[in-house]
Design a protein around this motif. Structure first.
Motif, short mmCIF file in Angstrom:
data_model
loop_
_atom_site.label_atom_id
_atom_site.label_comp_id
_atom_site.label_asym_id
_atom_site.label_seq_id
_atom_site.Cartn_x
_atom_site.Cartn_y
_atom_site.Cartn_z
N ASP A 34 0.82 -1.20 0.00
CA ASP A 34 0.00 0.00 0.00
C ASP A 34 0.85 1.26 0.00
OD1 ASP A 34 -2.86 0.94 0.27
OD2 ASP A 34 -1.79 2.09 1.80
N TYR A 55 -0.08 9.88 4.44
CA TYR A 55 0.12 8.50 4.90
C TYR A 55 1.41 8.39 5.72
CZ TYR A 55 0.66 3.46 4.78
OH TYR A 55 0.81 2.14 5.14
N PHE A 60 -6.94 -0.98 9.19
CA PHE A 60 -6.14 -0.74 7.98
C PHE A 60 -6.92 -1.21 6.75
CE2 PHE A 60 -3.04 -1.99 4.78
CZ PHE A 60 -2.24 -0.86 4.72
N SER A 82 -9.92 1.20 6.18
CA SER A 82 -9.48 2.48 5.62
C SER A 82 -8.95 2.32 4.19
CB SER A 82 -8.45 3.16 6.53
OG SER A 82 -7.34 2.34 6.73
N SER A 83 -8.39 1.16 3.86
CA SER A 83 -7.97 0.89 2.48
C SER A 83 -9.17 0.87 1.55
CB SER A 83 -7.23 -0.44 2.38
OG SER A 83 -6.03 -0.41 3.10
N GLN A 136 -5.34 5.25 7.35
CA GLN A 136 -4.62 4.08 6.86
C GLN A 136 -3.15 4.10 7.32
OE1 GLN A 136 -4.08 3.95 2.60
NE2 GLN A 136 -4.80 1.85 2.57
#
Length: 169
Positions: free
Chosen positions: A37, A66, A97, A100-101, A120
C-alpha cells in the motif's frame, strides 16, 4: 502443552501458545499489505491526480499524509501494545487498515482520500510494530532465521508487485 518450559535453575522460558510459523505468515502478510500500500500509491499518483481533478502537487499529499501519520503512530505503538495487548493491537490494526484501504478506494474527492490515507497510515504504523518482534518468537536460532526469511519474502514481493505497473515496454 504449557506456555513455558521449566529450566534447571528454576526459571521458565517463554514459548508461544500458537505455531510460530503461523504467526510468522500472519505477520508477513500484514507487512506485505502495508508495504504494498505504501509503494503502490507512488505508481498511482498520476492516475489519482487525473481521476480526482487534482494537480500533481496536490496529489503528492496522498503520500505525505500517509507517511506522516505512520511516523506519528510508530513511537506510540509500544505503549498501545502494552495497554491493549499484542494480539488485540495487531488485529485492531489489521481490521482498521483494511477498512481504511477500502474507504480510500471509494473516496470521491481528494479531501476524503487524504482523511482515509491518514487513518490508513496510522493503522499501518501499528502493523510496523509487529515486524521485527515476531522474529523473536521461535526459540531456536534456525527457526528465527526461517521466520526472518518469511517476513523478508513478503516485503520483497510487495515491493516488486507494486512497481510492476511502472515498467513501460
Amino acid at each position: 502443552m504449557s506456555d513455558a518450559i521449566a529450566v534447571g535453575s528454576g526459571e521458565e522460558i517463554w514459548r508461544p501458545k500458537g505455531n510460530p510459523w503461523i504467526i510468522a505468515v500472519a505477520v508477513s502478510l500484514a507487512a506485505f499489505m502495508e508495504v504494498l500500500d505504501t509503494s503502490i500509491a507512488n505508481v498511482a499518483l498520476p492516475h489519482i491526480a487525473g481521476n480526482l481533478g487534482a494537480s500533481n502537487d496536490e496529489s503528492t499529499w496522498v503520500l505525505t499524509s500517509y507517511l506522516v501519520s505512520n511516523a506519528i503512530v510508530l513511537p506510540i505503538s509500544g505503549w498501545l501494545v502494552t495497554w491493549l495487548g499484542r494480539k488485540r493491537f495487531f488485529l485492531t490494526c489489521i481490521a482498521f487498515f483494511t477498512i481504511s484501504s477500502f474507504l480510500c478506494g471509494v473516496a470521491p474527492n481528494l479531501g476524503l482520500l487524504l482523511l482515509f490515507r491518514i487513518l490508513q497510515g496510522a493503522f499501518g504504523g501499528g502493523l510496523h510494530r509487529w515486524h521485527r518482534p515476531s522474529w523473536a518468537i521461535p526459540s531456536s536460532r534456525e527457526a528465527r532465521t526461517g521466520v526472518c526469511s518469511v517476513w523478508s519474502h513478503g516485503h520483497l514481493r510487495a515491493c516488486y508487485w507494486s512497481n510492476a505497473g511502472r515498467m513501460d515496454h
